[in-house]
Scaffold this motif. Sequence first.
Motif, short mmCIF file in Angstrom:
data_model
loop_
_atom_site.label_atom_id
_atom_site.label_comp_id
_atom_site.label_asym_id
_atom_site.label_seq_id
_atom_site.Cartn_x
_atom_site.Cartn_y
_atom_site.Cartn_z
N ALA A 1 0.83 -1.21 0.00
CA ALA A 1 0.00 0.00 0.00
C ALA A 1 0.86 1.25 0.00
CB ALA A 1 -0.93 -0.02 1.21
N ALA A 2 1.95 1.24 0.78
CA ALA A 2 2.83 2.41 0.84
C ALA A 2 3.52 2.64 -0.50
CB ALA A 2 3.86 2.21 1.95
N VAL A 3 4.02 1.56 -1.13
CA VAL A 3 4.69 1.70 -2.42
C VAL A 3 3.71 2.18 -3.48
CG1 VAL A 3 5.84 0.41 -4.27
CG2 VAL A 3 6.46 -0.01 -1.88
N TRP A 4 2.51 1.66 -3.45
CA TRP A 4 1.49 2.06 -4.43
C TRP A 4 1.17 3.55 -4.28
CZ3 TRP A 4 -3.37 -1.39 -5.55
CH2 TRP A 4 -3.94 -0.99 -6.76
N HIS A 5 1.12 4.01 -3.01
CA HIS A 5 0.75 5.41 -2.77
C HIS A 5 1.89 6.35 -3.14
CE1 HIS A 5 -1.12 8.86 -0.85
NE2 HIS A 5 0.00 9.07 -0.17
N GLY B 1 3.74 -1.17 -6.88
CA GLY B 1 2.68 -1.21 -5.87
C GLY B 1 1.66 -2.30 -6.14
N PRO B 2 1.01 -2.28 -7.31
CA PRO B 2 0.05 -3.34 -7.62
C PRO B 2 0.68 -4.74 -7.61
CG PRO B 2 -0.23 -1.50 -9.11
CD PRO B 2 1.01 -1.23 -8.34
N GLY B 3 1.95 -4.83 -8.07
CA GLY B 3 2.61 -6.12 -8.08
C GLY B 3 2.83 -6.66 -6.68
N LEU B 4 3.29 -5.78 -5.76
CA LEU B 4 3.49 -6.20 -4.38
C LEU B 4 2.16 -6.56 -3.71
CD1 LEU B 4 6.20 -3.67 -3.13
CD2 LEU B 4 6.47 -6.13 -3.46
N LEU B 5 1.10 -5.81 -4.04
CA LEU B 5 -0.20 -6.11 -3.47
C LEU B 5 -0.70 -7.47 -3.94
CD1 LEU B 5 -2.66 -5.29 -1.82
CD2 LEU B 5 -3.55 -4.12 -3.86
N ALA B 6 -0.54 -7.76 -5.23
CA ALA B 6 -0.95 -9.06 -5.75
C ALA B 6 -0.15 -10.18 -5.10
CB ALA B 6 -0.78 -9.10 -7.27
N PHE B 7 1.15 -9.95 -4.91
CA PHE B 7 2.01 -10.95 -4.27
C PHE B 7 1.57 -11.19 -2.82
CE2 PHE B 7 5.83 -12.20 -1.94
CZ PHE B 7 6.23 -13.31 -2.68
N SER B 8 1.24 -10.11 -2.11
CA SER B 8 0.80 -10.24 -0.72
C SER B 8 -0.53 -10.98 -0.62
CB SER B 8 0.68 -8.85 -0.07
OG SER B 8 1.92 -8.17 -0.09
N LEU B 9 -1.45 -10.67 -1.52
CA LEU B 9 -2.74 -11.35 -1.50
C LEU B 9 -2.58 -12.84 -1.84
CD1 LEU B 9 -5.02 -8.66 -3.20
CD2 LEU B 9 -4.89 -9.27 -0.77
N ALA B 10 -1.66 -13.14 -2.78
CA ALA B 10 -1.40 -14.54 -3.10
C ALA B 10 -0.83 -15.27 -1.89
CB ALA B 10 -0.43 -14.63 -4.28
N GLY B 11 0.07 -14.61 -1.15
CA GLY B 11 0.61 -15.21 0.07
C GLY B 11 -0.47 -15.46 1.10
N LEU B 12 -1.41 -14.50 1.22
CA LEU B 12 -2.52 -14.68 2.16
C LEU B 12 -3.37 -15.88 1.78
CD1 LEU B 12 -4.33 -13.75 4.48
CD2 LEU B 12 -5.43 -12.16 2.88
#
Length: 274
Positions: A48-52, A59-70
Amino acid sequence: MRHGAGLRPWTTRLFGLLLATSYRLSRHAVAGVRMDVLAVCAGLITSAAVWHLSETAWGPGLLAFSLAGLVLLLVARRLGYLFFRPETDALSQMRPAVPPDTELSVRASGWFFVGDQDRYLVEQPCVLTTPKSREHIVMTQLQRSRWLLFGQSRPSDWGWWYQFFKPEAIEQVRPGVLVHGWCPRRALKVVYRLEGEQDERVETLLSFDAEETRDLAWADLTQELSGPAATPERAGSSRTCGPAPGESAAGVPRPSPNPNPRHPTPAAKSSPAR
């Protein structure tokens, strides 16, 4: 050894590694917070911080990676951090005699108890033994451990933990392969009734380093069962390790009530190992 149905060997190994990693994260904590929770929160906050702050695709790539980990963590918890594939004709036809009090080195997955406390453990090094009374005992000692430098096991887990089940409570002993970690292992799934609870069943999965040890454990656990009755399902459904209401800190359902209230902890093993 054959691997999971429909999975290539490398896929099975990777899947097992993800299950084992998720379990280790759930069993260790930093400042009292489980490491799997910390990992997800850190990933979401960072993305979220990188995206902002950035206009790039990071940002979107890290968010997708985090959601996949979840999602992976939730799936692993849903599976009880392991996968068991039954096998037919996987055991020797010979039934070796197992003397009373023989101690077999195994790894066990399932619910362990001491007094009114319980813990769900996966692939925990244990000793399987059966005294002359023929009541099967699986016991292990949890000691302080660290993981990835920062994570520490919870002090409430330290000490001796047990499983007790009588031969007449066993409803099924099934051979198969257990996937948890890089190498799938020979295993037995034992389904038994909780003491005093005729309609509630739990599973214990035992894995072995050698085929000979599994043959000994199978012969011991099925001594009172008649031939083919050792492997097919009997009447009634079994309780699996997937999560449900009343789950443990690791997200796995907790049997209720304590099935072994009559087994006090031996005085020499009652205090946690420090």
